[in-house]
Scaffold this motif. Structure first.
Motif, PDB file in Angstrom:
ATOM      1  N   TYR A  58      11.173  81.596  -4.110  1.00  0.00           N
ATOM      2  CA  TYR A  58      11.236  80.133  -4.165  1.00  0.00           C
ATOM      3  C   TYR A  58       9.802  79.618  -4.279  1.00  0.00           C
ATOM      4  N   VAL A  59       9.556  78.656  -5.187  1.00  0.00           N
ATOM      5  CA  VAL A  59       8.197  78.195  -5.456  1.00  0.00           C
ATOM      6  C   VAL A  59       8.121  76.682  -5.320  1.00  0.00           C
ATOM      7  N   ALA A  60       7.146  76.210  -4.551  1.00  0.00           N
ATOM      8  CA  ALA A  60       6.861  74.769  -4.442  1.00  0.00           C
ATOM      9  C   ALA A  60       5.390  74.614  -4.060  1.00  0.00           C
ATOM     10  N   ALA A  61       5.010  73.404  -3.657  1.00  0.00           N
ATOM     11  CA  ALA A  61       3.590  73.087  -3.519  1.00  0.00           C
ATOM     12  C   ALA A  61       3.063  73.114  -2.094  1.00  0.00           C
ATOM     13  N   HIS A  62       3.883  72.679  -1.115  1.00  0.00           N
ATOM     14  CA  HIS A  62       3.377  72.443   0.237  1.00  0.00           C
ATOM     15  C   HIS A  62       4.305  73.037   1.297  1.00  0.00           C
ATOM     16  N   PRO A  63       3.790  73.203   2.514  1.00  0.00           N
ATOM     17  CA  PRO A  63       4.679  73.431   3.649  1.00  0.00           C
ATOM     18  C   PRO A  63       5.656  72.264   3.765  1.00  0.00           C
ATOM     19  N   ASP A  64       6.923  72.603   3.915  1.00  0.00           N
ATOM     20  CA  ASP A  64       8.052  71.664   4.045  1.00  0.00           C
ATOM     21  C   ASP A  64       8.744  71.392   2.721  1.00  0.00           C
ATOM     22  N   ASP A  65       8.135  71.780   1.575  1.00  0.00           N
ATOM     23  CA  ASP A  65       8.781  71.568   0.276  1.00  0.00           C
ATOM     24  C   ASP A  65       9.951  72.524   0.061  1.00  0.00           C
ATOM     25  N   GLU A  66       9.931  73.647   0.760  1.00  0.00           N
ATOM     26  CA  GLU A  66      10.947  74.667   0.504  1.00  0.00           C
ATOM     27  C   GLU A  66      12.324  74.207   0.964  1.00  0.00           C
ATOM     28  N   ASN A  67      13.343  74.678   0.277  1.00  0.00           N
ATOM     29  CA  ASN A  67      14.728  74.402   0.650  1.00  0.00           C
ATOM     30  C   ASN A  67      15.149  75.456   1.674  1.00  0.00           C
ATOM     31  N   THR A  68      15.028  75.129   2.953  1.00  0.00           N
ATOM     32  CA  THR A  68      15.340  76.111   3.997  1.00  0.00           C
ATOM     33  C   THR A  68      16.808  76.493   3.995  1.00  0.00           C
ATOM     34  N   ARG A  69      17.660  75.593   3.545  1.00  0.00           N
ATOM     35  CA  ARG A  69      19.092  75.893   3.475  1.00  0.00           C
ATOM     36  C   ARG A  69      19.353  77.012   2.468  1.00  0.00           C
TER      37      ARG A  69
END
Length: 829
Positions: free
Chosen positions: A45-56
């Motif tokens: 999973y790729v995104a920019a910041h802490p908290d951007d990830e889809n934890t679900r």
């Protein structure tokens, strides 16, 4: 090895920092991990910041599909704000790194980063790439892909500029380019000395209605779907509940959320790969059949799962060794490495094996002679013998051989010497000064790692049912507290002392000005003696005898403070004052910052011991400033450095008469967002201004701001901001006192700003407000709400989104000059 998500769920998620040693897990968790051995699919999973990830989605992939998932966050969140404490920049990045690791402990994924520095809000990917260096961050993304070897890549954001944060868009662009280039041996070929090319099979965008202005624009029928709302009987938790617990680790961003239950549909837009996009996991072989001798491995794992006895987990140990030996024969790969680590954990868990390698202090220093302890316990009927242990980094063998029967405890102590040249435990990405957009990391093998390896690790050698078995046990700090009980924390190698300046910045307003500065030497071990030394900028002088800077026999955590009269040099500018301690003919010039919060392990940052010196023509009017605390900033410290007396006040209890003693009152950043008393008692500030006072409010956000008119005259906040710190600033009202009294403000005062001009400007305001400045980011309309001033009675009200909270700690001279003007009472008073 994972936490017991069934029995110890509450303890694990609430008291993460205390439970740093992973307890042996129950049979249900062991079976869950055994079932994960059956699958070989991997998702990045790729995104920019802490908290951007889809934890679900990550929780579902890891625990529902039982695949391997990882999150690549391009940054560590260094450029954000902190709602739980004062740390910003590198300190905040370290907190958010640990929050991500805490989240991954819950949902089960792995965590990676690039070298990109979160330099603050960016409106488009072009600006982002200009700051980061696109090729460098692309290289890091490809490096992560080549090492983690995902079958599928999923992005949180899409590639269309203007919809969201520029970092977000950049993460999607980089993910797609990396997808296409990671399998190309001509792309960043220098990496192939350490890894191999890898081509993922497919890439998707994980979309939702959030990305569309209107819900009706979100056509669900065109997307691939996956139901992430299942429940795990083995773990006793749904993936959505697990996701909420994981996301709630992001406390520095106030992202706590309640768990949900039931179906949760995730939507995916297919971007690239074979045309088999009807289901996200179609076209990927999840079994071992793609590996040499894979059918034999698959059968061995299936037998392990089928024969598992919950009341006697040790009965599975022999079969685990059979699987281990089969996988060890495979060619090197990410699947091989991760599965062998999982099998190692399962062997120890099936034996109920407990190990703790610990010291009774949190810090040690190079050259120390220390006592260490090791506790080993076999809690099973497995035939287990301890062959020995060693500390490879130090070259020490530990004499701890012997048999371990069921429930026997082996507890031994060892005396070792830490080498004089042993490295400090500073986070690796902070070892070298970084550029504005990219941390400097020379060692290719470190790039991507979430954190340092433990400072000292013991390699423990066992015989289990006749099989040789080795595993690593990191050295920890163990203590006991009458309230919290046993506490286990990381152990760090640090300097023997920390040199701490009283202020981050000292402001001098003319040549030859004498000012007292404060320096503390804090002992981080016992019996510290030495001499403090200063490295002064050219032309600056310190009026003190070197003999007066000695310190003797300081005990751990005690300090000695030195008051030094410093005289400024002849040229305006910014300078560094360095400090060193001479101890036993060694020079130590470091400051150790300790970061402690209940939800993450204790952290440290080791920096050069220095203070910024600013020589600038800054004139001030008034002496006493009242400060209303907001969400945390260092503006009050800068005011003290300017020569003001600063008192923190409680707006709820202070009287109007008490307020009148202050020349100005300053509200910290987001004060109206977080200080409910200020929301209620804002009328006091109107009375204060009416009597002649100056009230300056720094930026607030519309989020969590009650629908109440707090301001003396109406104004509407917006998300307007100027993110390019070099953006030119036009003086709308050049004759206004804010630009002339007591300092004449010019364009030069806006040089050298960091990260941004400002944020969350008002976009509508009453005619009583006078806009002072105008500016804009490239290709955008002019913003005039950065600084608004209104006369109110005999006094004045200042509302500003200018980022003083970033510029003042950075020692920007013009920011100090402008702030002094804003705090000055009207010139006719």
């Amino acid at each position: 090895m994972k936490y017991n998500l069934t029995i110890f769920l509450f303890f694990t998620f609430v008291s993460f920092s205390i439970a740093q040693v992973k307890e042996p897990v129950p049979a249900s968790e062991i079976l869950h991990q055994m079932e994960k051995l059956q699958n070989t699919t991997r998702v990045l999973y790729v995104a920019a910041h802490p908290d951007d990830e889809n934890t679900r989605f990550i929780a579902y992939v890891e625990n529902g599909k039982k695949f391997e998932a990882a999150y690549l966050s391009l940054t560590r969140g260094d450029g954000g704000q902190n709602v739980i404490g004062p740390e910003l920049r590198e300190g905040l990045g370290l907190i958010r790194t640990q929050e991500l690791l805490a989240a991954r402990e819950i949902d089960g994924g792995q965590q990676f980063f690039t070298r990109a520095n979160d330099f603050g809000y960016s409106k488009n990917p072009s600006e982002t790439f200009n700051k980061w260096g696109k090729e460098e961050v692309l290289s890091d993304a490809i490096w992560t892909i080549r090492n983690f070897q995902p079958d599928i890549i999923v992005t949180r954001f899409n590639k269309t500029p203007g919809i969201t944060h520029g970092h977000h868009t950049a993460s999607a662009i980089l993910a797609h380019e990396a997808f296409k280039m990671a399998g190309d041996k001509t792309a960043f070929p220098e990496q192939l000395e350490f890894t191999n090319i890898w081509q993922p099979k497919k890439i998707y965008w994980n979309t939702s209605s959030w990305f569309f202005r209107r819900n009706e624009d979100f056509d669900k029928s065109q997307y691939v779907t996956e139901n992430a709302g299942g429940y795990s009987p083995l773990l006793g938790i749904s993936y959505t509940e697990m996701a909420a617990l994981s996301r709630s680790r992001h406390k520095s961003q106030a992202f706590g959320t309640a768990g949900s239950r039931g179906d949760e549909i995730e939507y995916f837009e297919f971007w690239d790969g074979p045309e088999n996009a009807k289901e996200i996991f179609n076209g990927v072989d999840h079994s071992w059949s793609k590996f040499k001798n894979g059918k034999t491995i698959q059968k061995a794992i299936d037998k392990l799962v089928d024969d598992f006895e919950p009341k006697k987990p040790e009965a599975s140990i022999d079969q685990l060794f059979v699987i281990k030996q089969l996988i060890e024969k495979l060619d090197d790969s990410a699947v091989k490495n991760d599965k062998l680590k999982a099998i190692e954990d399962l062997i120890l868990n099936c034996a109920g094996f407990y190990h703790l390698f610990y010291h009774d202090h949190p810090y040690i220093s190079p050259g120390d002679q220390i006592n260490l302890n090791m506790e080993l316990v076999n809690r099973s009927d497995a035939d287990l013998k301890v062959i020995g242990a060693s500390i490879n980094a130090i070259g020490e063998d530990l004499d701890i051989a012997g048999e371990l029967s069921n429930n026997d405890v082996k507890l031994q102590s060892f005396a070792i010497k830490i080498p004089e040249d042993f490295p400090y435990s500073n986070p690796y990405w902070l070892d070298d000064p970084s550029a504005n957009g990219l941390y400097k990391v020379e060692n290719q093998k470190l790039i991507g790692k979430a954190e340092n390896d433990p400072a000292i690790i013991a390699e423990i050698n066992l015989s289990i049912n006749g099989n040789k078995f080795s595993f690593s046990s990191p050295l920890k700090y163990k203590s006991s507290d009458r309230i919290s009980g046993e506490i286990i924390q990381p152990l760090y190698v640090i300097p023997p002392l920390s040199i701490e300046f009283g202020e981050e910045v000292s402001i001098f307003t003319n040549t030859g000005q004498e000012k007292e500065i404060s320096i503390k030497v804090k002992a981080l071990k016992d019996n510290i003696s030495g001499l403090l030394e200063l490295d002064l900028p050219a032309g600056w002088k310190a009026e003190t005898d070197q003999l007066d800077l000695s310190f003797e026999n300081l005990v751990r955590n005690s300090t000695k403070e030195f008051k030094i009269n410093l005289t400024s040099g002849g040229e305006e500018g910014k300078y560094d004052l360095r400090a060193f301690a001479r101890i036993d003919e060694k020079s130590v010039g470091k400051s150790v910052q300790e970061i402690q919060y209940d939800h993450i392990p204790n952290q440290i940052i080791i920096r050069n011991a220095s203070q910024k010196l600013v020589l600038a023509d800054v004139k001030t009017k008034g002496k006493k400033i009242a400060y209303i605390e907001g969400a945390g900033d260092a503006v009050d410290e800068a005011l003290v450095a300017m020569g003001y007396q600063v008192d923190f006040i409680n707006i709820e209890s202070i009287s109007i008469e008490e307020l009148k003693q202050y020349d100005a009152v300053v509200a910290g950043i987001r004060a109206y967002n977080v200080n409910s008393a200020l929301q209620v008692h804002y009328g006091k500030m109107n009375d204060y201004m009416n009597s002649g006072g100056v009230y300056m409010v720094q930026y607030n956000t519309t989020y969590s701001l009650p629908d109440t008119d707090f301001w003396p005259y109406p104004l509407d906040l917006s998300r307007d901001r100027i993110t390019v710190e070099q953006a030119s600033m036009e003086f709308i009202n050049p004759d206004h006192s804010a630009l002339n009294y007591p300092n004449k403000i010019t364009a030069e005062d806006f040089e050298g700003w960091v990260q941004e001009r400002g944020l969350y400007f008002p976009d509508k305001w009453d005619k009583n407000y006078v806009p002072i400045l105008a500016g804009n980011d490239p290709d955008e309309t002019t913003k005039k709400g950065a600084l608004l001033i209104a006369d109110y009675g005999k006094g004045k009200f200042v509302y500003t989104g200018l980022s003083f909270f970033r510029e003042l700690p950075a020692g920007v001279p013009g920011a100090y000059r402008l702030l002094a003007n804003l705090l000055a009472r009207n010139s006719n008073q």
